[in-house]
Design a protein around this motif. Structure first.
Motif, PDB file in Angstrom:
ATOM      1  N   UNK A 116     -20.707  10.398  -2.779  1.00 37.70           N
ATOM      2  CA  UNK A 116     -20.879  11.855  -2.767  1.00 37.70           C
ATOM      3  C   UNK A 116     -19.510  12.551  -2.722  1.00 37.70           C
ATOM      4  N   UNK A 117     -18.529  11.939  -2.047  1.00 40.66           N
ATOM      5  CA  UNK A 117     -17.183  12.532  -2.017  1.00 40.66           C
ATOM      6  C   UNK A 117     -16.566  12.522  -3.416  1.00 40.66           C
ATOM      7  N   UNK A 118     -16.757  11.424  -4.135  1.00 36.97           N
ATOM      8  CA  UNK A 118     -16.212  11.319  -5.497  1.00 36.97           C
ATOM      9  C   UNK A 118     -16.864  12.372  -6.399  1.00 36.97           C
ATOM     10  N   UNK A 119     -18.175  12.495  -6.273  1.00 38.99           N
ATOM     11  CA  UNK A 119     -18.909  13.445  -7.136  1.00 38.99           C
ATOM     12  C   UNK A 119     -18.441  14.879  -6.864  1.00 38.99           C
ATOM     13  N   UNK A 120     -18.318  15.236  -5.580  1.00 39.97           N
ATOM     14  CA  UNK A 120     -17.888  16.592  -5.225  1.00 39.97           C
ATOM     15  C   UNK A 120     -16.493  16.880  -5.785  1.00 39.97           C
ATOM     16  N   UNK A 121     -15.587  15.905  -5.627  1.00 33.14           N
ATOM     17  CA  UNK A 121     -14.211  16.129  -6.093  1.00 33.14           C
ATOM     18  C   UNK A 121     -14.174  16.251  -7.621  1.00 33.14           C
ATOM     19  N   UNK A 122     -14.969  15.445  -8.281  1.00 33.81           N
ATOM     20  CA  UNK A 122     -14.994  15.515  -9.745  1.00 33.81           C
ATOM     21  C   UNK A 122     -15.519  16.883 -10.193  1.00 33.81           C
ATOM     22  N   UNK A 123     -16.605  17.341  -9.577  1.00 34.69           N
ATOM     23  CA  UNK A 123     -17.179  18.651  -9.945  1.00 34.69           C
ATOM     24  C   UNK A 123     -16.157  19.766  -9.736  1.00 34.69           C
ATOM     25  N   UNK A 124     -15.480  19.720  -8.582  1.00 31.49           N
ATOM     26  CA  UNK A 124     -14.490  20.766  -8.262  1.00 31.49           C
ATOM     27  C   UNK A 124     -13.367  20.779  -9.288  1.00 31.49           C
TER      28      UNK A 124
END
Ligand code: GLY
Length: 391
Positions: A353-361
């Motif tokens: 979930x941390x990877x996904x959030x950072x990618x989206x941002x």
């Protein structure tokens, strides 16, 4: 020999020589303001070397998670463009805390390489510190390494963890991968050449000093040993490949990337696809392990370095496909490495979930920036974009 076996044979060898197998410590050094990340095996033993901490053993062996990206040992910008630079890697090591010193450290290393891993002696070269006649004698007389295969260097053969802390002269062992097409001077190519022919596979540090913040070296209570052998480099030697990225530690990651992007990895090539895949493979490993140890992408300190690593990976990933490449690659890292590092599996949901959030941002920021740039370019009357807009 698979990397898993290279790792276990190393640990088993040193256990058979009376070393305690100590678990890898976190990538976040415990209460050490001098270091951003654990950058080598000796970090968790720093206070044992200086004598301020006592442990129930005087010999230890580890396979240590390490990151070099920021601070004294920083490999970030080289990653992807060479066959052996990484931000995250595993360091195999054996340590003596005032127990054995040069004679035994050199003997163990040579014995393990030539008799256990069975690397031909003809392929190995060593370096020593320019003033270390004792190490020369041990290599030459005790281990019978010919004098012409022992070179002396000054700064390259003195190891420091950081600007302060335990340090000492070191002796490195190199493997000859044979003539390389990128060599700038093939006729005179030797250990120390900038091409990838001679690759350092093991560094034996003879810990003798504690450097203070004025740069003064104070003798340690007892001479000790700290060694570091990169698992990725040693695996390349054991698998007969010239690049760490051609070992089984990375090839499964490339398969995942190929499946997602439809692009192919080309061994040893510096085409755009292969560079991007190496960057992504390395950065996905670093991201998974750093997040598992509690680093969160942010705008300062460790979090900022992680953010730079992740965003560099995502940016290179976009050269291959519009789909997310970092997420499936991180997933593969977790599934590949969790048997040795169970913290990955345990924190899997948080990592993903941390990877996904950072990618989206990051993609949002990129889109916003690109739209802004495009609209400003349309409005331009001259060839210059005003500084305020760029800012
Ligand atoms: N501590 C030895 C090395 O990292 O090379």
């Amino acid at each position: 020999m698979k990397a898993a076996e290279v790792r276990s044979k190393f640990i088993e060898y040193f256990k058979s020589k009376g070393h305690t197998h100590v678990e890898s410590s976190s990538l976040i050094p415990a209460s050490d303001p001098t270091l951003l990340f654990t950058n080598s095996g000796m970090v968790q033993f720093k206070n044992v070397f200086t004598g301020s901490e006592k442990r129930p053993y005087t010999r230890a062996t580890t396979h240590q998670k390490s990151v070099r990206a920021g601070g004294k040992h920083n490999d970030l910008d080289n990653v992807g463009h060479t066959s052996r630079h990484h931000t995250f890697f595993e360091m195999l090591g054996n340590f003596s805390f005032g127990d054995y010193f040069k004679k035994e450290a050199i003997h163990y290393a040579w014995d393990l390489l030539t008799n256990v891993y069975k690397i031909p002696e003809t392929k190995l070269y060593v370096t020593i510190h320019i003033n270390d006649d004792e190490a020369f004698k041990i290599w030459n007389k005790q281990e019978k390494v010919p004098a012409e295969k022992i070179s002396r260097f000054d700064k390259d053969n003195f190891w420091q963890m950081a600007d302060t802390g335990p340090c000492g002269p070191c002796s490195e062992i190199f493997y000859d991968h044979g003539p390389q097409p990128n060599c700038p001077d093939p006729k005179n190519c030797k250990v120390g050449c900038s091409c990838d022919r001679f690759v350092e596979i093991w560094n034996l540090v003879f810990m003798q000093f504690n450097r203070d913040d004025k740069g003064i070296d104070h003798p340690l209570p007892k001479p000790s040993v700290d060694t570091g052998s990169g698992l990725e480099r040693l695996s390349a030697v054991m698998q007969g490949v010239a690049s760490n990225y051609d070992t089984d530690l990375f090839t499964d990651l490339f398969k995942v990337m190929s499946n997602v992007s439809g692009k192919k990895y080309s061994k040893g090539h510096n085409d755009e696809t292969s560079i991007a895949m190496r960057v992504m493979a390395d950065h996905a490993r670093a991201s998974a392990f750093l997040i598992a140890d509690g680093v969160i992408p942010s705008n300062e300190g460790r979090g900022y370095v992680l953010r730079r690593i992740m965003r560099r990976g995502i940016r290179y990933g976009k050269k291959l496909t519009e789909k997310s490449l970092i997420l499936p690659t991180v997933k593969e890292v977790i599934s590949k490495m969790s048997d040795v590092y169970p913290e990955l599996k345990k924190r899997q949901d948080f990592i993903l979930s941390t990877v996904k959030t950072e990618e989206d941002k990051f993609l949002e920021t990129l889109e916003h920036g690109t739209n802004l740039l495009t609209s400003e370019i349309k409005k331009l009357k001259t060839k210059e974009i005003p500084g305020e807009i760029v800012f």
